[in-house]
Design a protein around this motif. Structure first.
Motif, PDB file in Angstrom:
ATOM      1  N   ILE A 192       0.884  -1.167   0.000  1.00 17.75           N
ATOM      2  CA  ILE A 192       0.000   0.000   0.000  1.00 17.75           C
ATOM      3  C   ILE A 192       0.922   1.218   0.000  1.00 17.75           C
ATOM      4  O   ILE A 192       1.594   1.495   1.007  1.00 17.75           O
ATOM      5  CB  ILE A 192      -0.925   0.035   1.226  1.00 17.75           C
ATOM      6  CG1 ILE A 192      -1.837  -1.191   1.268  1.00 17.75           C
ATOM      7  CG2 ILE A 192      -1.761   1.316   1.220  1.00 17.75           C
ATOM      8  CD1 ILE A 192      -2.762  -1.224   2.479  1.00 17.75           C
ATOM      9  N   TYR A 193       0.989   1.914  -1.116  1.00 15.74           N
ATOM     10  CA  TYR A 193       1.880   3.067  -1.234  1.00 15.74           C
ATOM     11  C   TYR A 193       1.206   4.292  -0.632  1.00 15.74           C
ATOM     12  O   TYR A 193       0.061   4.609  -0.940  1.00 15.74           O
ATOM     13  CB  TYR A 193       2.251   3.301  -2.693  1.00 15.74           C
ATOM     14  CG  TYR A 193       3.129   2.208  -3.247  1.00 15.74           C
ATOM     15  CD1 TYR A 193       4.480   2.163  -2.926  1.00 15.74           C
ATOM     16  CD2 TYR A 193       2.602   1.208  -4.060  1.00 15.74           C
ATOM     17  CE1 TYR A 193       5.294   1.146  -3.406  1.00 15.74           C
ATOM     18  CE2 TYR A 193       3.409   0.190  -4.550  1.00 15.74           C
ATOM     19  CZ  TYR A 193       4.757   0.160  -4.218  1.00 15.74           C
ATOM     20  OH  TYR A 193       5.552  -0.856  -4.685  1.00 15.74           O
ATOM     21  N   THR A 194       1.934   4.990   0.229  1.00 16.20           N
ATOM     22  CA  THR A 194       1.354   6.092   0.992  1.00 16.20           C
ATOM     23  C   THR A 194       2.087   7.402   0.711  1.00 16.20           C
ATOM     24  O   THR A 194       1.754   8.123  -0.215  1.00 16.20           O
ATOM     25  CB  THR A 194       1.388   5.756   2.487  1.00 16.20           C
ATOM     26  OG1 THR A 194       2.743   5.462   2.887  1.00 16.20           O
ATOM     27  CG2 THR A 194       0.520   4.546   2.800  1.00 16.20           C
ATOM     28  N   GLY A 195       3.090   7.711   1.504  1.00 20.52           N
ATOM     29  CA  GLY A 195       3.852   8.950   1.362  1.00 20.52           C
ATOM     30  C   GLY A 195       5.027   8.887   2.303  1.00 20.52           C
ATOM     31  O   GLY A 195       5.503   7.803   2.645  1.00 20.52           O
ATOM     32  N   GLY A 196       5.483  10.018   2.774  1.00 22.94           N
ATOM     33  CA  GLY A 196       6.616  10.050   3.682  1.00 22.94           C
ATOM     34  C   GLY A 196       6.258   9.509   5.057  1.00 22.94           C
ATOM     35  O   GLY A 196       5.088   9.456   5.448  1.00 22.94           O
ATOM     36  N   GLU A 197       7.278   9.093   5.815  1.00 21.51           N
ATOM     37  CA  GLU A 197       7.057   8.500   7.136  1.00 21.51           C
ATOM     38  C   GLU A 197       6.340   9.444   8.094  1.00 21.51           C
ATOM     39  O   GLU A 197       5.642   9.001   9.010  1.00 21.51           O
ATOM     40  CB  GLU A 197       8.390   8.062   7.742  1.00 21.51           C
ATOM     41  CG  GLU A 197       8.999   6.851   7.063  1.00 21.51           C
ATOM     42  CD  GLU A 197      10.208   6.330   7.802  1.00 21.51           C
ATOM     43  OE1 GLU A 197      10.425   6.757   8.958  1.00 21.51           O
ATOM     44  OE2 GLU A 197      10.939   5.507   7.237  1.00 21.51           O
TER      45      GLU A 197
END
Length: 337
Positions: free
Chosen positions: A32-37
Protein backbone atom coordinates in the motif's frame (compact mmCIF):
# COMPACT_ATOMS: atom_id res chain seq x y z
CA UNK A 1 -18.19 17.34 6.71
CA UNK A 2 -18.95 16.90 3.05
CA UNK A 3 -18.14 13.37 1.93
CA UNK A 4 -17.84 12.25 -1.67
CA UNK A 5 -18.48 8.63 -2.55
CA UNK A 6 -17.40 8.23 -6.13
CA UNK A 7 -18.60 5.81 -8.76
CA UNK A 8 -15.30 6.23 -10.60
CA UNK A 9 -14.07 2.96 -9.13
CA UNK A 10 -16.53 1.19 -11.40
CA UNK A 11 -15.30 2.88 -14.52
CA UNK A 12 -12.00 4.77 -14.01
CA UNK A 13 -10.21 6.76 -12.69
CA UNK A 14 9.48 8.14 -8.43
CA UNK A 15 12.63 6.96 -6.37
CA UNK A 16 13.58 4.13 -4.13
CA UNK A 17 10.82 2.96 -1.84
CA UNK A 18 11.47 1.92 1.74
CA UNK A 19 9.19 -0.80 3.01
CA UNK A 20 7.69 -0.77 6.48
CA UNK A 21 6.17 -4.16 7.13
CA UNK A 22 2.90 -4.22 9.02
CA UNK A 23 2.06 -7.83 8.30
CA UNK A 24 3.50 -11.17 9.29
CA UNK A 25 3.97 -12.43 5.73
CA UNK A 26 6.53 -9.89 4.58
CA UNK A 27 7.53 -11.82 1.44
CA UNK A 28 3.95 -12.41 0.32
CA UNK A 29 2.53 -9.03 1.27
CA UNK A 30 1.25 -6.66 -1.41
CA UNK A 31 2.13 -2.96 -1.00
CA UNK A 32 0.00 0.00 0.00
CA UNK A 33 1.88 3.07 -1.23
CA UNK A 34 1.35 6.09 0.99
CA UNK A 35 3.85 8.95 1.36
CA UNK A 36 6.62 10.05 3.68
CA UNK A 37 7.06 8.50 7.14
CA UNK A 38 5.89 11.70 8.83
CA UNK A 39 2.74 11.94 6.70
CA UNK A 40 -0.84 11.01 7.58
CA UNK A 41 -1.18 8.55 4.70
CA UNK A 42 1.69 6.48 6.10
CA UNK A 43 1.11 6.88 9.80
CA UNK A 44 -2.68 7.08 10.10
CA UNK A 45 -4.65 5.95 7.06
CA UNK A 46 -2.46 3.18 5.62
CA UNK A 47 -2.31 1.04 8.79
CA UNK A 48 -6.10 1.11 9.08
CA UNK A 49 -6.46 -0.27 5.55
CA UNK A 50 -3.94 -3.00 6.44
CA UNK A 51 -6.00 -3.85 9.53
CA UNK A 52 -9.28 -4.06 7.59
CA UNK A 53 -7.73 -6.36 4.98
CA UNK A 54 -5.91 -8.54 7.50
CA UNK A 55 -9.23 -9.42 9.14
CA UNK A 56 -10.16 -11.08 5.83
CA UNK A 57 -6.73 -12.79 5.62
CA UNK A 58 -5.25 -10.45 3.01
CA UNK A 59 -1.57 -9.63 3.50
CA UNK A 60 -0.68 -6.01 2.74
CA UNK A 61 2.06 -3.73 4.02
CA UNK A 62 2.44 0.04 4.14
CA UNK A 63 5.29 1.50 2.09
CA UNK A 64 6.69 5.00 1.96
CA UNK A 65 6.81 6.98 -1.27
CA UNK A 66 7.27 10.48 -2.65
CA UNK A 67 3.52 11.05 -2.51
CA UNK A 68 0.41 10.95 -4.67
CA UNK A 69 2.15 11.15 -8.03
CA UNK A 70 4.49 8.26 -7.32
CA UNK A 71 1.69 6.17 -5.81
CA UNK A 72 -0.23 6.33 -9.08
CA UNK A 73 2.85 5.25 -11.01
CA UNK A 74 3.48 2.36 -8.62
CA UNK A 75 -0.06 1.04 -9.15
CA UNK A 76 0.43 1.29 -12.90
CA UNK A 77 3.53 -0.92 -12.52
CA UNK A 78 1.85 -3.39 -10.16
CA UNK A 79 -1.95 -3.62 -10.58
CA UNK A 80 -2.32 -5.58 -7.32
CA UNK A 81 -0.85 -2.73 -5.31
CA UNK A 82 -2.96 -0.13 -3.50
CA UNK A 83 -2.10 3.54 -3.70
CA UNK A 84 -3.35 6.53 -1.72
CA UNK A 85 -3.66 9.74 -3.68
CA UNK A 86 -5.41 13.06 -3.88
CA UNK A 87 -8.34 12.72 -6.28
CA UNK A 88 -7.32 15.85 -8.17
CA UNK A 89 -3.79 14.51 -8.70
CA UNK A 90 -5.23 11.36 -10.21
CA UNK A 91 -7.45 13.45 -12.46
CA UNK A 92 -4.47 15.56 -13.55
CA UNK A 93 -2.30 12.58 -14.40
CA UNK A 94 -5.18 10.96 -16.29
CA UNK A 95 -5.61 14.13 -18.33
CA UNK A 96 -1.92 13.94 -19.26
CA UNK A 97 -1.99 10.18 -19.92
CA UNK A 98 -5.43 8.85 -20.98
CA UNK A 99 -4.29 5.22 -20.59
CA UNK A 100 -4.39 5.71 -16.81
CA UNK A 101 -8.19 5.62 -16.91
CA UNK A 102 -7.97 2.21 -18.56
CA UNK A 103 -5.67 0.76 -15.89
CA UNK A 104 -6.73 2.21 -12.54
CA UNK A 105 -9.80 1.69 -10.38
CA UNK A 106 -10.78 3.99 -7.52
CA UNK A 107 -11.75 1.69 -4.67
CA UNK A 108 -13.30 4.56 -2.70
CA UNK A 109 -12.78 8.25 -2.03
CA UNK A 110 -15.16 9.06 0.79
CA UNK A 111 -12.80 8.69 3.77
CA UNK A 112 -11.39 12.22 4.12
CA UNK A 113 -10.76 15.49 2.31
CA UNK A 114 -7.51 17.39 1.91
CA UNK A 115 -7.66 21.13 1.42
CA UNK A 116 -5.84 23.66 -0.75
CA UNK A 117 -3.88 26.40 1.02
CA UNK A 118 -1.89 29.42 -0.04
CA UNK A 119 -0.03 31.60 2.44
CA UNK A 120 1.68 34.95 2.11
CA UNK A 121 3.11 37.62 4.40
CA UNK A 122 1.08 40.10 6.39
CA UNK A 123 2.48 42.90 4.23
CA UNK A 124 0.87 41.29 1.17
CA UNK A 125 -2.50 40.66 2.84
CA UNK A 126 -4.30 43.64 1.30
CA UNK A 127 -3.08 42.98 -2.27
CA UNK A 128 -3.44 39.18 -2.12
CA UNK A 129 -6.61 38.82 -0.12
CA UNK A 130 -8.13 36.00 -2.16
CA UNK A 131 -7.49 33.71 -5.12
CA UNK A 132 -8.80 36.31 -7.58
CA UNK A 133 -5.95 38.62 -6.64
CA UNK A 134 -3.41 35.79 -6.76
CA UNK A 135 -4.39 34.68 -10.25
CA UNK A 136 -4.57 38.29 -11.40
CA UNK A 137 -0.98 38.91 -10.34
CA UNK A 138 0.22 35.37 -11.14
CA UNK A 139 2.59 36.35 -13.93
CA UNK A 140 4.64 38.49 -11.53
CA UNK A 141 4.34 36.47 -8.33
CA UNK A 142 6.99 34.07 -7.01
CA UNK A 143 5.37 30.77 -6.01
CA UNK A 144 7.01 28.15 -3.79
CA UNK A 145 5.88 24.59 -3.03
CA UNK A 146 7.21 21.13 -2.22
CA UNK A 147 8.98 18.81 -4.66
CA UNK A 148 7.67 18.53 -8.21
CA UNK A 149 6.59 14.95 -7.45
CA UNK A 150 4.48 16.06 -4.48
CA UNK A 151 0.70 16.13 -4.50
CA UNK A 152 0.76 19.89 -3.92
CA UNK A 153 2.83 20.50 -7.05
CA UNK A 154 0.56 18.22 -9.09
CA UNK A 155 -2.49 20.10 -7.82
CA UNK A 156 -0.94 23.42 -8.79
CA UNK A 157 -0.30 22.12 -12.30
CA UNK A 158 -3.92 21.01 -12.55
CA UNK A 159 -5.09 24.49 -11.51
CA UNK A 160 -2.82 25.99 -14.17
CA UNK A 161 -4.25 23.65 -16.81
CA UNK A 162 -7.70 25.28 -16.66
CA UNK A 163 -6.88 28.81 -15.45
CA UNK A 164 -5.27 30.91 -18.16
CA UNK A 165 -4.13 33.57 -15.67
CA UNK A 166 -2.49 31.10 -13.31
CA UNK A 167 -0.95 29.36 -16.33
CA UNK A 168 1.14 32.52 -16.84
CA UNK A 169 2.92 31.94 -13.54
CA UNK A 170 6.51 31.26 -14.57
CA UNK A 171 8.29 31.99 -11.29
CA UNK A 172 7.46 28.66 -9.67
CA UNK A 173 10.11 27.04 -7.46
CA UNK A 174 9.85 23.43 -6.32
CA UNK A 175 11.60 22.89 -3.02
CA UNK A 176 12.55 20.02 -0.74
CA UNK A 177 9.39 20.25 1.33
CA UNK A 178 6.34 22.36 2.09
CA UNK A 179 8.13 23.73 5.13
CA UNK A 180 10.99 24.88 2.89
CA UNK A 181 8.43 26.65 0.71
CA UNK A 182 6.93 28.36 3.75
CA UNK A 183 10.43 29.42 4.86
CA UNK A 184 10.97 30.97 1.43
CA UNK A 185 7.95 33.23 1.95
CA UNK A 186 8.90 34.08 5.53
CA UNK A 187 12.42 34.98 4.36
CA UNK A 188 11.21 37.06 1.41
CA UNK A 189 12.46 34.67 -1.30
CA UNK A 190 8.89 33.94 -2.50
CA UNK A 191 5.51 35.67 -2.41
CA UNK A 192 3.17 32.67 -2.10
CA UNK A 193 3.62 29.19 -0.63
CA UNK A 194 1.09 26.67 -1.94
CA UNK A 195 0.30 23.31 -0.36
CA UNK A 196 -2.40 20.66 0.09
CA UNK A 197 -2.99 19.19 3.54
CA UNK A 198 -5.59 17.75 5.88
CA UNK A 199 -7.29 20.68 7.64
CA UNK A 200 -5.86 19.98 11.07
CA UNK A 201 -5.08 23.32 12.76
CA UNK A 202 -3.35 21.53 15.64
CA UNK A 203 -0.63 20.42 13.21
CA UNK A 204 2.74 22.02 13.98
CA UNK A 205 2.83 23.57 10.50
CA UNK A 206 -0.25 25.65 11.26
CA UNK A 207 1.16 26.70 14.62
CA UNK A 208 4.31 27.86 12.89
CA UNK A 209 2.37 29.77 10.24
CA UNK A 210 0.38 31.57 12.91
CA UNK A 211 3.47 32.32 14.97
CA UNK A 212 5.05 33.85 11.85
CA UNK A 213 1.87 35.91 11.30
CA UNK A 214 1.37 34.45 7.84
CA UNK A 215 -1.84 35.21 5.95
CA UNK A 216 -3.98 32.35 4.64
CA UNK A 217 -5.31 32.94 1.14
CA UNK A 218 -8.37 30.79 0.28
CA UNK A 219 -7.79 28.77 -2.90
CA UNK A 220 -11.23 28.87 -4.47
CA UNK A 221 -13.07 30.36 -7.43
CA UNK A 222 -15.92 29.40 -9.73
CA UNK A 223 -13.63 27.68 -12.23
CA UNK A 224 -12.11 25.42 -9.58
CA UNK A 225 -15.54 24.35 -8.32
CA UNK A 226 -16.77 23.65 -11.86
CA UNK A 227 -14.16 20.97 -12.45
CA UNK A 228 -15.77 17.61 -13.19
CA UNK A 229 -14.07 14.33 -13.90
CA UNK A 230 -15.54 10.99 -14.95
CA UNK A 231 -19.29 10.59 -14.62
CA UNK A 232 -19.67 14.22 -13.56
CA UNK A 233 -18.04 13.79 -10.13
CA UNK A 234 -16.57 16.92 -8.59
CA UNK A 235 -12.83 17.19 -8.13
CA UNK A 236 -13.26 19.82 -5.41
CA UNK A 237 -15.79 20.72 -2.74
CA UNK A 238 -15.95 24.02 -0.84
CA UNK A 239 -15.51 23.69 2.92
CA UNK A 240 -15.13 26.15 5.76
CA UNK A 241 -12.04 25.11 7.68
CA UNK A 242 -10.13 26.34 10.71
CA UNK A 243 -6.60 27.61 10.19
CA UNK A 244 -5.70 28.15 13.82
CA UNK A 245 -6.25 26.32 17.09
CA UNK A 246 -7.79 28.01 20.09
CA UNK A 247 -5.37 30.44 21.69
CA UNK A 248 -2.95 30.55 18.79
CA UNK A 249 -4.43 33.54 17.00
CA UNK A 250 -2.08 36.23 18.24
CA UNK A 251 -2.58 38.84 15.53
CA UNK A 252 -5.26 40.25 13.22
CA UNK A 253 -5.50 37.15 11.02
CA UNK A 254 -8.58 35.02 10.43
CA UNK A 255 -9.66 31.92 12.32
CA UNK A 256 -11.46 30.24 9.42
CA UNK A 257 -11.39 30.30 5.62
CA UNK A 258 -13.56 28.86 2.85
CA UNK A 259 -11.34 26.94 0.45
CA UNK A 260 -11.47 24.09 -2.06
CA UNK A 261 -10.84 20.55 -0.82
CA UNK A 262 -10.20 17.30 -2.70
CA UNK A 263 -10.97 13.73 -1.52
CA UNK A 264 -8.36 11.17 -0.55
CA UNK A 265 -8.68 8.29 -3.04
CA UNK A 266 -7.72 4.64 -2.54
CA UNK A 267 -6.71 3.23 -5.93
CA UNK A 268 -5.62 -0.10 -7.41
CA UNK A 269 -5.22 -1.73 -10.80
CA UNK A 270 -8.26 -2.88 -12.76
CA UNK A 271 -8.96 -6.57 -12.08
CA UNK A 272 -8.77 -7.50 -15.76
CA UNK A 273 -5.04 -6.68 -15.64
CA UNK A 274 -4.56 -9.71 -13.37
CA UNK A 275 -4.58 -13.20 -14.95
CA UNK A 276 -8.16 -14.37 -15.48
CA UNK A 277 -9.19 -17.42 -13.40
CA UNK A 278 -6.15 -17.20 -11.13
CA UNK A 279 -6.22 -17.02 -7.34
CA UNK A 280 -4.51 -13.65 -7.67
CA UNK A 281 -7.40 -12.32 -9.78
CA UNK A 282 -10.00 -13.62 -7.33
CA UNK A 283 -8.12 -12.14 -4.39
CA UNK A 284 -7.79 -8.82 -6.15
CA UNK A 285 -11.50 -8.60 -6.89
CA UNK A 286 -12.38 -9.59 -3.34
CA UNK A 287 -9.89 -7.12 -1.85
CA UNK A 288 -11.64 -4.30 -3.70
CA UNK A 289 -15.02 -5.41 -2.38
CA UNK A 290 -13.72 -5.73 1.18
CA UNK A 291 -12.41 -2.17 1.23
CA UNK A 292 -15.55 -0.83 -0.43
CA UNK A 293 -17.76 -2.57 2.11
CA UNK A 294 -15.71 -1.53 5.15
CA UNK A 295 -17.55 0.88 7.48
CA UNK A 296 -16.27 4.42 7.04
CA UNK A 297 -15.16 4.59 10.66
CA UNK A 298 -12.84 1.60 10.20
CA UNK A 299 -10.76 3.60 7.73
CA UNK A 300 -10.77 6.91 9.60
CA UNK A 301 -8.11 7.58 12.27
CA UNK A 302 -9.34 7.42 15.83
CA UNK A 303 -6.76 9.97 16.91
CA UNK A 304 -7.98 13.17 18.51
CA UNK A 305 -6.64 15.38 15.72
CA UNK A 306 -8.79 13.65 13.11
CA UNK A 307 -11.97 13.58 15.13
CA UNK A 308 -11.48 17.22 16.09
CA UNK A 309 -10.91 18.03 12.42
CA UNK A 310 -14.22 16.38 11.49
CA UNK A 311 -15.99 18.41 14.17
CA UNK A 312 -14.51 21.66 12.83
CA UNK A 313 -15.37 21.13 9.15
CA UNK A 314 -18.45 23.02 8.01
CA UNK A 315 -20.35 22.71 4.75
CA UNK A 316 -20.61 26.21 3.33
CA UNK A 317 -24.08 27.70 2.89
CA UNK A 318 -25.11 28.71 -0.61
CA UNK A 319 -25.28 32.34 0.45
CA UNK A 320 -21.88 32.25 2.15
CA UNK A 321 -20.26 30.56 -0.82
CA UNK A 322 -21.72 33.04 -3.29
CA UNK A 323 -20.42 35.93 -1.17
CA UNK A 324 -16.92 34.43 -1.15
CA UNK A 325 -16.96 33.71 -4.90
CA UNK A 326 -18.21 37.19 -5.74
CA UNK A 327 -15.33 38.69 -3.74
CA UNK A 328 -12.92 36.56 -5.80
CA UNK A 329 -14.56 37.72 -9.05
CA UNK A 330 -14.34 41.38 -7.96
CA UNK A 331 -10.67 41.04 -6.99
CA UNK A 332 -9.74 39.41 -10.30
CA UNK A 333 -11.55 42.14 -12.24
CA UNK A 334 -9.89 44.87 -10.17
CA UNK A 335 -6.41 43.51 -10.89
CA UNK A 336 -7.25 43.18 -14.60
CA UNK A 337 -8.11 46.88 -14.76
Amino acid sequence: MTIIRSSWGLSWVTGAVAAVTLSTGALAAEPIYTGGEAGSYFGSFGPLAVEVLRKEFFEYEVRTSAGSGENIQQVLRNPRAIGMTQTDVLAYQASQNPTISEQITIIRNDVANECLYAVTTESNAERLGNWGSVTGYARRLRFAMGSEASGSAQTFKLLQSFDENLAQASKVEYMGSTDDAIDAVINGAADIAFFVQFPDPSNARFERLNDAKMVFVPVINRTILRQRFADGERAYVPLEIKVTSAGLLNWQGVEKIVTACTPLAYITGKPDLVTAGSDARLDHEEMIEVLRAAPLGDLQPRAGWFQSMLDDLVEVSEQGLEKALQAVDDAAQSVAQ
